[in-house]
Design a protein around this motif. Structure first.
Motif, PDB file in Angstrom:
ATOM      1  N   ARG A  52      -4.621   7.105  -0.548  1.00 43.76           N
ATOM      2  CA  ARG A  52      -3.928   5.825  -0.518  1.00 43.76           C
ATOM      3  C   ARG A  52      -4.151   5.067  -1.819  1.00 43.76           C
ATOM      4  O   ARG A  52      -5.159   5.289  -2.502  1.00 43.76           O
ATOM      5  N   LYS A  72       4.297  -1.875   9.369  1.00 42.04           N
ATOM      6  CA  LYS A  72       4.784  -0.531   9.666  1.00 42.04           C
ATOM      7  C   LYS A  72       4.845   0.292   8.391  1.00 42.04           C
ATOM      8  O   LYS A  72       4.922  -0.239   7.281  1.00 42.04           O
ATOM      9  N   LEU A  73       4.801   1.610   8.555  1.00 37.98           N
ATOM     10  CA  LEU A  73       4.956   2.517   7.426  1.00 37.98           C
ATOM     11  C   LEU A  73       6.411   2.936   7.298  1.00 37.98           C
ATOM     12  O   LEU A  73       7.070   3.248   8.290  1.00 37.98           O
ATOM     13  N   LEU A  89      -3.982  11.854   6.630  1.00 37.06           N
ATOM     14  CA  LEU A  89      -3.971  10.979   5.463  1.00 37.06           C
ATOM     15  C   LEU A  89      -4.670  11.679   4.300  1.00 37.06           C
ATOM     16  O   LEU A  89      -5.821  12.070   4.404  1.00 37.06           O
ATOM     17  N   PHE A 108       4.397  13.916   3.015  1.00 40.05           N
ATOM     18  CA  PHE A 108       5.212  12.711   3.132  1.00 40.05           C
ATOM     19  C   PHE A 108       4.597  11.576   2.318  1.00 40.05           C
ATOM     20  O   PHE A 108       3.399  11.301   2.421  1.00 40.05           O
ATOM     21  N   PHE A 113       8.609   5.857   5.577  1.00 40.31           N
ATOM     22  CA  PHE A 113       8.359   7.217   5.102  1.00 40.31           C
ATOM     23  C   PHE A 113       9.527   7.748   4.284  1.00 40.31           C
ATOM     24  O   PHE A 113      10.691   7.427   4.531  1.00 40.31           O
ATOM     25  N   GLY A 114       9.199   8.638   3.345  1.00 42.11           N
ATOM     26  CA  GLY A 114      10.201   9.464   2.702  1.00 42.11           C
ATOM     27  C   GLY A 114      10.557  10.632   3.601  1.00 42.11           C
ATOM     28  O   GLY A 114       9.997  10.795   4.691  1.00 42.11           O
ATOM     29  N   TYR A 148       5.879   6.102  16.339  1.00 43.73           N
ATOM     30  CA  TYR A 148       6.912   6.608  15.449  1.00 43.73           C
ATOM     31  C   TYR A 148       7.616   7.774  16.141  1.00 43.73           C
ATOM     32  O   TYR A 148       7.056   8.432  17.023  1.00 43.73           O
ATOM     33  N   PHE A 169       9.890   4.382  12.396  1.00 51.96           N
ATOM     34  CA  PHE A 169       9.080   3.404  13.105  1.00 51.96           C
ATOM     35  C   PHE A 169       9.778   2.965  14.387  1.00 51.96           C
ATOM     36  O   PHE A 169      10.988   2.717  14.397  1.00 51.96           O
ATOM     37  N   GLN A 208       1.369  17.145   6.567  1.00 53.42           N
ATOM     38  CA  GLN A 208       1.668  17.571   7.930  1.00 53.42           C
ATOM     39  C   GLN A 208       1.776  19.094   7.960  1.00 53.42           C
ATOM     40  O   GLN A 208       2.822  19.646   7.617  1.00 53.42           O
ATOM     41  N   ASN A 238       3.394   0.816   3.050  1.00 46.73           N
ATOM     42  CA  ASN A 238       3.283  -0.390   3.873  1.00 46.73           C
ATOM     43  C   ASN A 238       3.632  -1.551   2.952  1.00 46.73           C
ATOM     44  O   ASN A 238       2.844  -1.926   2.098  1.00 46.73           O
ATOM     45  N   TYR A 254       0.851  -1.189   0.000  1.00 46.47           N
ATOM     46  CA  TYR A 254       0.000   0.000   0.000  1.00 46.47           C
ATOM     47  C   TYR A 254       0.885   1.236   0.000  1.00 46.47           C
ATOM     48  O   TYR A 254       1.922   1.272   0.670  1.00 46.47           O
ATOM     49  N   LEU A 277       9.451  10.267   9.477  1.00 44.90           N
ATOM     50  CA  LEU A 277       9.091   9.470  10.643  1.00 44.90           C
ATOM     51  C   LEU A 277       9.864   8.160  10.670  1.00 44.90           C
ATOM     52  O   LEU A 277      10.019   7.500   9.637  1.00 44.90           O
ATOM     53  N   MET A 291      -0.463  14.652  11.441  1.00 40.83           N
ATOM     54  CA  MET A 291      -0.313  13.923  10.183  1.00 40.83           C
ATOM     55  C   MET A 291      -1.703  13.558   9.667  1.00 40.83           C
ATOM     56  O   MET A 291      -2.462  12.866  10.342  1.00 40.83           O
ATOM     57  N   GLN A 334      -3.271   4.100   8.355  1.00 39.48           N
ATOM     58  CA  GLN A 334      -2.958   4.491   9.726  1.00 39.48           C
ATOM     59  C   GLN A 334      -3.372   5.935   9.953  1.00 39.48           C
ATOM     60  O   GLN A 334      -3.121   6.804   9.119  1.00 39.48           O
ATOM     61  N   PHE A 344       0.853   5.614   0.367  1.00 43.20           N
ATOM     62  CA  PHE A 344       0.086   6.704   0.982  1.00 43.20           C
ATOM     63  C   PHE A 344       0.781   8.041   0.761  1.00 43.20           C
ATOM     64  O   PHE A 344       2.012   8.113   0.645  1.00 43.20           O
ATOM     65  N   PHE A 398      -3.145   9.161  12.556  1.00 44.84           N
ATOM     66  CA  PHE A 398      -2.185   9.646  13.533  1.00 44.84           C
ATOM     67  C   PHE A 398      -2.804  10.579  14.563  1.00 44.84           C
ATOM     68  O   PHE A 398      -3.768  11.308  14.284  1.00 44.84           O
ATOM     69  N   TYR A 457       0.707  11.576   3.041  1.00 44.30           N
ATOM     70  CA  TYR A 457       0.265  12.247   4.251  1.00 44.30           C
ATOM     71  C   TYR A 457       0.663  13.721   4.165  1.00 44.30           C
ATOM     72  O   TYR A 457       1.703  14.077   3.628  1.00 44.30           O
ATOM     73  N   TYR A 492       0.643   1.964  16.567  1.00 43.89           N
ATOM     74  CA  TYR A 492       2.032   2.164  16.147  1.00 43.89           C
ATOM     75  C   TYR A 492       2.617   3.383  16.857  1.00 43.89           C
ATOM     76  O   TYR A 492       1.905   4.377  17.074  1.00 43.89           O
TER      77      TYR A 492
END
Lengths: 113, 112
Positions: A50, A100-101, A47, A91, A103-104, B35, B45, A39, A95, A33, B43, A45, B101, A35, B103, A37, B33
């Protein structure tokens, strides 16, 4: 290694214009998956959108759409009719099937009035 | 409905002290989760809970970091003997079955 890369640290665009944020990733998985996000300075954060890797159709959410190129491992975000409220860090995340995600490093987008 | 909540919003502590950070997930979300986000970075994990078990603790940076979760409810991240490099925003997220997810607003930890 499973990685997510954003190569544009900062971007700016005039209000009402269209902007595209780039993201590439690396994985040997076939099902995953992706995504985007947002911020804002509040640090919440949010979403945005996706995409499931098994779906060929690109996801859209109102003014936000993606260009998912699975073979190229590319996942860009297009924001149409940009608004001042779109100013934020964006970002890209993935997944890769391990919950866990990953991230860039983010792209700071500024919408100029 | 209510989103993910975290407390405190901000925490300033002296080097060497222990801190506890709390996360209340969205009701009904089985996965939770933690982070860490250092200033100006993405972020990282830390740990993942499915119910009250932690199948993946691989991101915890040292044995000074630990986390617990009560059932499918509250989670606490504890940092013992804090160091200046622990200064960061700690973000919690929860998830139902479909992988997205959601946050919380994060806890900004400053170690002086």
């Amino acid at each position: 290694a499973q990685t997510v890369t954003q190569s544009q640290p900062e971007m700016s665009v005039q209000e009402a214009e269209t902007v595209t944020l780039s993201c590439t990733y690396d994985t040997s998985e076939n099902n995953y998956y992706l995504f985007w996000y947002k911020q804002p300075p509040s640090r919440q954060m949010i979403l945005v959108i996706r995409q499931e890797a098994y779906k060929q159709q690109n996801a859209t959410e109102n003014r936000f759409s993606v260009n998912f190129q699975k073979a190229a491992k590319s996942f860009s975000l297009k924001i149409s009719d940009s608004q001042l409220g779109d100013t934020a860090m964006y970002f890209c995340a993935a997944n890769f099937g391990n919950e866990k995600l990953t991230f860039g490093t983010g792209t700071r987008l500024t919408i100029i009035p | 409905g209510a989103g993910v909540s975290q407390s405190p919003s901000n925490k300033v502590t002296e080097k060497g002290k222990d801190v506890e950070l709390r996360c209340d997930p969205i009701s009904g979300h089985t996965a939770l989760y933690w982070y860490r986000q250092r200033l100006g970075q993405g972020l990282e994990f830390l740990i993942y809970f499915q119910g009250n078990s932690a199948p993946d603790k691989s991101g915890l940076p040292s044995d000074r970091f630990s986390a617990e979760r009560t059932g499918e409810s509250v989670s606490t991240l504890t940092i013992q003997r804090t160091q200046q490099e622990d200064s960061a925003v700690y973000l919690c997220a929860s998830s139902p079955w479909e992988a997205s997810q959601y946050f919380g607003p994060g806890t900004r930890l400053t170690v002086t």
